[in-house]
Structures are given as C-alpha cells and as structure tokens.
Design an enzyme around this catalytic site. Sequence first.
Site, PDB file in Angstrom:
ATOM      1  N   HIS A   1      -5.264  -6.414  -9.377  1.00  0.00           N
ATOM      2  CA  HIS A   1      -5.195  -5.890  -8.018  1.00  0.00           C
ATOM      3  C   HIS A   1      -3.830  -5.277  -7.737  1.00  0.00           C
ATOM      4  CE1 HIS A   1      -3.185  -9.767  -7.706  1.00  0.00           C
ATOM      5  NE2 HIS A   1      -2.672  -9.376  -6.540  1.00  0.00           N
TER       6      HIS A   1
ATOM      7  N   ASP B   1      -1.316  -5.099  -4.229  1.00  0.00           N
ATOM      8  CA  ASP B   1      -1.205  -5.937  -3.038  1.00  0.00           C
ATOM      9  C   ASP B   1      -1.795  -5.224  -1.825  1.00  0.00           C
ATOM     10  OD1 ASP B   1      -0.023  -8.083  -4.325  1.00  0.00           O
ATOM     11  OD2 ASP B   1       2.008  -7.299  -4.057  1.00  0.00           O
TER      12      ASP B   1
ATOM     13  N   HIS C   1      -1.664  -5.575 -10.962  1.00  0.00           N
ATOM     14  CA  HIS C   1      -1.127  -6.717 -11.694  1.00  0.00           C
ATOM     15  C   HIS C   1      -2.141  -7.853 -11.714  1.00  0.00           C
ATOM     16  CE1 HIS C   1       0.160  -7.311  -7.485  1.00  0.00           C
ATOM     17  NE2 HIS C   1       0.103  -8.620  -7.735  1.00  0.00           N
TER      18      HIS C   1
ATOM     19  N   ARG D   1       7.760 -13.682  -2.104  1.00  0.00           N
ATOM     20  CA  ARG D   1       7.659 -12.238  -2.179  1.00  0.00           C
ATOM     21  C   ARG D   1       8.002 -11.572  -0.853  1.00  0.00           C
ATOM     22  NH1 ARG D   1       1.269 -10.254  -2.354  1.00  0.00           N
ATOM     23  NH2 ARG D   1       0.718 -10.960  -0.253  1.00  0.00           N
TER      24      ARG D   1
END
Length: 327
Positions: free
Chosen positions: A132, A134, A283, A300
């Site tokens: 995917h 983000d 990723h 993150r």
Amino acid sequence: MTTDSSSGTTTDETVRVDGMEVRPASGHIGAEITGVDLAGELDDAVVAAIRAAVLRWKVVFFREQRLDHTGHVAFARRFGEPVVLGRRGSASPAGFPEVETTADRLELGGRFGMEHEEWLERRRHTLLRGWHCDHGARVDPPAATILRAETVPPYGGDTTWSNLAAAYAGLSQPVREFVDGLRAEHRLGVGYQPRPGDDAYVRHLLDHQIASVHPLVRVHPETGERVLFVNGYYLERITDISRAESAAILEMLLAQATRPEYTVRFRWEPGSVAFWDNRATIHLAPSDNAHLGFPRTMHRVMLTGDIPVGVDGKPSDPIVGTEPGRW
C-alpha cells in the site's frame, strides 16, 4: 531536483554534501544516508541533497539518529507541512498531533470485537494485499512519510518498498500506452473478509467510507515521471471496464509493481529513520514478527500531498469521505 555539482558525485551515484554521504542501496530504489544528525540544525544544502535523494531513490534510510517527537516534527517541516490526523490511538503522544505511533494498530481489532491477528488476517488475506501507499483512498494522499524506530525486534520486522516509477518504465510500450488512459477507484476496506453474522468493522466501513478515483498512471509533480499508481490495499477496480477485465489487469499490474528487482528491504534498528516518497512507492509492513513476541514501536509523520494528475492532465476525483486538505 539535483544536487549541486560542487559537492561531487561519483560514477556509482554516491553523493557527498558537507560531510553527508548518499549511497544507493539497490539498483532501482533506496539509498542510505550517513554523516548527518537529523536532530541538529540542517543547512539548506543538506536539506536540498536529502530532498534530491528522496526524489531519485524514492526511499532513504538513516541510522543511529537521536530524534524525539519534537525533532521528528521539526525535521519533517523542512520538507513540507505535516499532516494532523483527526483521530489516533492511545499509544500516540498527546502533545504531538503530527506524530502517529504504529502501536496504535494493536488496538484496532479490539474496537470491533476481534483479536489483532484476526483483524489483520481478514484485511490481508492474499499475498499482495498488504502492499500500500499511505492513505491511498484519499483524493490527496500524503506526499511523503517519515518513520522512525524506537523499539524493534532483534530479528524480523523488516519493511519493503517498491519503486512505482521503475515498475511503470518496465512495462512494454503497448501496455504503457494502454494503462496511461485508465482510471481506478480506490476505497478504504477493499477486500476485507467479513465475519459471519454481524460484523462491527463492516458497519464502521459503511459509516466512514473514503473513496476516490485516481489515474492508474499519475505524473509525479516534481520529477515528471510516470508512476504506476497501483496498490494491493485500496484499489477496488479500474473504472469503465468490466470487473472481470479489471481484476485480470490489476493482478498483472500489481505483480509488475512488486517484482523483486523494483524493491528494497530495510532492517530496522533503534534510531533508524526511513523517509519515502508516498507518491512513487508502495510498501509492505512486516508480517514475520508478531509470533516472536518482541515489541516494535515506530513513530511516523506524514507530509500533506497534492491531488494526483494523470497523463491526460485530469486530476483525481473524490467519491465520498475525502476532500483536499481536510483530515
């Protein structure tokens, strides 16, 4: 964006700027950057070189960094505007709305009456489902993500990225010309396998739908590269063709996007930081560490992104639950 020629670039594409070195990690994607303290004051030349490395290599890695939440957000601001999420879990730091802690995900299944393992299994029930970008169902997915490791397993827990610009370039010319004109629907919760009977997560998805129509090939706003904008997590179907045709084409394109030669795998250590271009990569989060019982705590910060634009110049369209800049 290019690095100042006075910095010196070797024939193997290793770049040096003010004591910082950018060294490629694989043939198509990934570079490791050394000789820089991300918690320190970074001059403009170093920031420009890091930006150039992210655009060139799509994901860059730093080790042995001493970033805290304040430093993480400050570093991110040198490259864009951090996303402020409307809702986070209890593991995320209360005083830093830009920082999301990945341990929050351990709580998600419990909200809907499932153990975490069952929730993951129902969402990632094929080998390619976990790939995917983000927040790809948004009309304006984040431009980039900066992820730092606080606590990691002694082994296992690696993350893998794939270069979607290289994947597009690797298609034959007739296929490139075919996919250039296609658009696809991206939707939150695609492929989730419901529990028998009442399923609280299905009800949540129906009440909180997020969906957009994106070009199947987007033009990168900074590099001008054509990017095969596919993933295994949000992509519902190619529009304007039958579902059977769509499924066959998407299976082929996702297999292309995740070919090993277009990927790089990173072994995390405490203090490691990965900075990737969310517009040109997908990723795969690790699935080999849950049974080990070791903690894995990552933080993150995402940077706000623009609306993807296709080869024909047409931007993405929101369907439901998303509008530019509103999280």
